[in-house]
Design an enzyme around this catalytic site. Structure first.
Site, PDB file in Angstrom:
ATOM      1  N   GLU A  57       0.866  -1.185   0.000  1.00 41.48           N
ATOM      2  CA  GLU A  57       0.000   0.000   0.000  1.00 41.48           C
ATOM      3  C   GLU A  57       0.897   1.228   0.000  1.00 41.48           C
ATOM      4  O   GLU A  57       1.952   1.234   0.643  1.00 41.48           O
ATOM      5  CB  GLU A  57      -0.897   0.015   1.243  1.00 41.48           C
ATOM      6  CG  GLU A  57      -1.691   1.320   1.338  1.00 41.48           C
ATOM      7  CD  GLU A  57      -2.872   1.275   2.289  1.00 41.48           C
ATOM      8  OE1 GLU A  57      -2.863   0.430   3.204  1.00 41.48           O
ATOM      9  OE2 GLU A  57      -3.796   2.093   2.108  1.00 41.48           O
ATOM     10  N   CYS A 264      -6.617   0.953   2.686  1.00 44.73           N
ATOM     11  CA  CYS A 264      -7.599   2.048   2.675  1.00 44.73           C
ATOM     12  C   CYS A 264      -7.426   2.958   1.475  1.00 44.73           C
ATOM     13  O   CYS A 264      -8.343   3.703   1.117  1.00 44.73           O
ATOM     14  CB  CYS A 264      -7.488   2.851   3.960  1.00 44.73           C
ATOM     15  SG  CYS A 264      -7.896   1.904   5.423  1.00 44.73           S
ATOM     16  N   ASN A 409     -11.841  -3.358   0.000  1.00 44.09           N
ATOM     17  CA  ASN A 409     -10.689  -3.593   0.877  1.00 44.09           C
ATOM     18  C   ASN A 409     -11.140  -4.156   2.214  1.00 44.09           C
ATOM     19  O   ASN A 409     -11.223  -5.352   2.396  1.00 44.09           O
ATOM     20  CB  ASN A 409      -9.882  -2.309   1.063  1.00 44.09           C
ATOM     21  CG  ASN A 409      -8.860  -2.453   2.179  1.00 44.09           C
ATOM     22  OD1 ASN A 409      -8.179  -3.474   2.257  1.00 44.09           O
ATOM     23  ND2 ASN A 409      -8.770  -1.482   3.076  1.00 44.09           N
ATOM     24  N   GLU A 410     -11.442  -3.278   3.111  1.00 42.83           N
ATOM     25  CA  GLU A 410     -11.703  -3.708   4.494  1.00 42.83           C
ATOM     26  C   GLU A 410     -13.109  -3.230   4.840  1.00 42.83           C
ATOM     27  O   GLU A 410     -13.298  -2.471   5.769  1.00 42.83           O
ATOM     28  CB  GLU A 410     -10.651  -3.049   5.385  1.00 42.83           C
ATOM     29  CG  GLU A 410     -10.502  -3.636   6.742  1.00 42.83           C
ATOM     30  CD  GLU A 410      -9.423  -2.896   7.532  1.00 42.83           C
ATOM     31  OE1 GLU A 410      -9.560  -1.668   7.751  1.00 42.83           O
ATOM     32  OE2 GLU A 410      -8.454  -3.545   7.936  1.00 42.83           O
TER      33      GLU A 410
HETATM   34  O1  AHR Z   1      -2.204  -1.420   6.808  1.00 43.31           O
HETATM   35  C1  AHR Z   1      -2.708  -0.182   7.159  1.00 43.31           C
HETATM   36  C2  AHR Z   1      -4.222  -0.125   7.045  1.00 43.31           C
HETATM   37  O2  AHR Z   1      -4.823  -1.005   7.931  1.00 43.31           O
HETATM   38  C3  AHR Z   1      -4.771  -0.559   5.701  1.00 43.31           C
HETATM   39  O3  AHR Z   1      -4.788   0.473   4.798  1.00 43.31           O
HETATM   40  C4  AHR Z   1      -6.159  -0.972   6.020  1.00 43.31           C
HETATM   41  O4  AHR Z   1      -6.665  -1.943   5.146  1.00 43.31           O
HETATM   42  C5  AHR Z   1      -6.099  -1.387   7.453  1.00 43.31           C
HETATM   43  O5  AHR Z   1      -7.052  -0.733   8.186  1.00 43.31           O
END
Ligand code: AHR
Length: 693
Positions: A57, A264, A409-410
């Site tokens: 990322e 994110c 993603n999350e």
């Molecule tokens: O790894 C840092 C962040 O942690 C990532 O962007 C996200 O997916 C998670 O909340």
């Protein structure tokens, strides 16, 4: 709203194994060796080819200022503050004027440039670029300087280009006028039309924080744009290539996959700020920068100069995956901005009203789905297809052979599930073989997690992405997490994990041995359950020592060097020794994995015939073990032990001591089909026992 994971904090009290994990007082070494039986003749589930991988990322200056080695910050003057990274020398003392102009730009995609005017030529008539916390340059190495320029009124017809190291008379801030020239070159023959000029610079000394100075040759006006200083020494010597020491560290791990571009960052703070892969391909000079979502996220690590240039874009991610032998795993926005931030939602296309497909300005879910379908064509389509043609034009006519994508993603909650379902259906309808990764949210337990898992099972999801950021003890206590998971249905992708020595996203977290050994303990549980867990990756991957927002990270670097953390070496030991089939392991008295702080897993490796046993001794005392290879027909006489051990659970690798704690190798004797070995205190050991040739 800002990013805060506190409500998802995982305490140490998963307590799956409560009572089984004694405190330090109980960690005495028992006199008799602990017998560990590996059922060599009963191979169980296959280990996925991609089992241990990487998660990239653009956080912590991982891309610009890191993996992507362009040294000029804001090279095209296209960031919101158009002069970010630039400053007039001595407050423009030598210039008559300067401005950011849009008057007859290079292109509409790149429509801002810098206009400098000077009454008289001189060493102060110009601008300096600061780089990314300075520019790291090496003595004698070659750097291509390039620029688009044109002359305006007056007689200025050239530029002087200097790479210099800011001078300091003692510690503290720079002493004005004491900069040290490292190399200088001239750009001559400017005309009234935009033209690209380039020259190779070879610095006379190594500097970690150099800067680039451009001054006018002669009096008059000159326009400048797309100012670049790019090392020639890139991975595979590519023109728009990546930083070789970082790629080498990634490749050395032998990663099974590369998950990108986040995190994110996929989601964005708002939907406008989301990652849009189509904006990151094609001509590098035309890729428009965008504010990085980690820019102002954390007050404690405020980084307002953090942008994404997209010089490292989707083509480069696919190429990197190929270079390091990892399956590409792009993660795509599912029509949701980060739920820790604005939580903005794209309307589902079936909705009626101004936001329905094709109406209004806002993208609907259809836009996001189409982006995914186009991405698959970009990666895999023939060079004759519209998106495949773009890949071919960038120099890769052969397909990238993309096999899996992540949708969201999350994400969590019903908003996710109602977007995920039509999204996944549309992808499967066009590309039935494409494997899909879905999200179980930011925490690996709780109501949202349970509901998501249930629904995703119902939807016959293929992979569920679970994230664990928790205290080290959570990792040790949850080693049995997958022991009773259903063996049918979705596989688990442990897509982001890292033990947090203090708390999630705390700036005080350390990449220490306590965290790494606890991750190793947990990973024995992943490995024992490779029939359920198909992929795993530590997170985040990269961090600049002077420009990070998040800690801990897998690999740290400065402008010149990089090092793998102790966590990196744990990941590497697992990835390099992943084997091909799980072998059942019994601890003394058939105890659960983790009992008495002893953790173990084993695999067979078909290509070499080796049996590989992983052992974690989370105890301050040595522990003698007797590893029996039950049912083994052929066993070599000498095996190898790869060991990481430290008496100090706070031990860390650092930029000054990059190899303080790394795996050490030693020979081990095999007697019949038994290995007697003493595990060091606080150690992670990989035993490789060869089959007899
Ligand atoms: O790894 C840092 C962040 O942690 C990532 O962007 C996200 O997916 C998670 O909340």
């Amino acid at each position: 709203m800002t990013y805060s994971r506190s409500r998802f904090l995982l305490g140490a009290a998963g307590l799956a194994l409560a009572g089984l994990l004694p405190g330090p007082a109980a960690r005495a070494q028992s006199a008799a060796p602990a017998t560990i039986t590996v059922q060599v003749s009963q191979p169980a589930a296959p280990v996925s080819k991609n089992m241990y991988g990487l998660f990239f990322e653009d956080i912590n200056f991982a891309a610009d200022g890191g993996l992507y080695p362009e040294l000029v910050k804001n090279k095209s003057f296209e960031t919101d503050d158009h002069l970010l990274g630039w400053r007039a020398i001595r407050g423009a003392a030598g210039l008559e004027s300067y401005l950011v102009s849009t008057d007859r730009p290079i292109s509409n995609a790149n429509n801002h440039f810098l206009r400098l005017s000077a009454k008289t030529a001189g060493p102060d008539a110009g601008f300096v670029n600061e780089g990314f916390r300075g520019m790291g340059v090496k003595q004698g190495a070659e750097y291509t300087f390039s620029i688009y320029a044109r002359k305006g009124p007056g007689s200025a017809s050239g530029l002087s280009v200097t790479l210099e190291e800011p001078g300091r008379n003692g510690p503290g801030p720079e002493t004005p006028g004491s900069g040290q020239g490292l190399v200088q070159a001239q750009i001559t023959g400017l005309t009234t039309e935009w033209k690209k000029y380039s020259v190779v610079l070879k610095p006379s000394a190594t500097a970690a924080r150099a800067r680039l100075k451009l001054t006018l040759e002669g009096a008059g006006t000159v326009d400048l744009d797309v100012v670049s200083l790019f090392p020639k020494d890139t991975w595979m010597k590519r023109e728009n290539g990546l930083r070789p020491d970082l790629v080498q560290l990634l490749k050395d791990m032998k990663p099974g996959f590369l998950r990108f571009p986040g995190g994110c960052i996929v989601e964005g703070i708002t939907l406008d700020n989301r990652y849009q892969w189509k904006e990151t391909i094609g001509d590098v000079a035309s890729r428009k920068p965008m504010i990085n979502r980690w820019n102002k996220e954390f007050k404690h690590r405020y980084t307002p100069d953090y942008y994404q240039s997209f010089g490292l874009g989707f083509f480069e991610y696919f190429q990197l995956s190929e270079d390091i032998g990892a399956e590409p795993l792009p993660i795509l926005n599912v029509g949701m901005a980060c739920q820790f931030n604005s939580a903005e939602l794209a309307p589902i296309s079936a909705a009626k009203g101004p936001n329905a497909a094709g109406q209004g300005d806002e993208p609907t879910l259809d836009t996001f789905i189409q982006d995914a379908l186009d991405l698959i064509e970009f990666a895999n389509g023939p060079a004759s297809s519209p998106w495949g043609a773009k890949r071919a034009a960038m120099g890769h006519p052969a397909p990238f052979n993309l096999k899996m994508i992540g949708i969201g993603n999350e994400q969590w909650g019903p908003q996710y599930l109602e977007r995920y379902e039509p999204f996944a259906k549309a992808v499967k309808a066009k590309y039935p073989a494409m494997q899909i990764v879905s999200s179980a949210g930011p925490a690996p337990e709780g109501d949202l997690f349970d509901k998501a898992t249930l629904k995703l099972r119902e939807l016959k999801a293929e992979y569920i992405d679970e994230h664990y950021y928790a205290k080290p003890e959570w990792f040790r206590q949850n080693v049995g997490r997958y022991d009773n998971y259903p063996r049918t249905g979705p596989k688990i992708f442990a897509g982001e994990y890292a033990a947090q020595s203090v708390a999630i996203a705390s700036p005080d977290n350390k990449n220490n041995w306590d965290c790494a050994i606890s991750e190793a303990a947990f990973m024995t549980g992943l490995e024992r359950n490779a029939g359920v867990v198909a992929m795993a990756s530590y997170a985040p991957m990269l961090a600049h020592v002077d420009a990070w927002q998040w800690t801990p990270n897998l690999i740290w670097f400065d402008n010149l060097t990089a090092y793998g953390t102790v966590n990196y070496y744990v990941q590497t030991l697992f990835a390099q020794n992943k084997g091909t089939a799980v072998l059942p392991v019994q601890l003394p008295g058939n105890a659960k994995n983790g009992t008495d702080n002893l953790f173990a897993s084993a695999v067979a490796d078909a290509p070499t015939g080796d049996v590989i046993v992983k052992l974690v001794n989370y105890a301050a005392t040595p522990r003698a073990v007797k590893v029996n290879l039950a049912g083994a027909k052929k066993v070599g006489k000498t095996g190898r032990a790869l060991v990481m051990a430290s008496d100090d659970l706070n031990a860390q690798n650092t930029i000054r001591e990059p190899k303080k704690l790394t795996p050490k190798e030693e020979k081990v004797a095999v007697s019949g089909s038994t290995v007697s070995y003493t595990l060091a205190p606080n150690s992670f050991t990989v035993l490789r026992i060869p089959g007899k040739k």
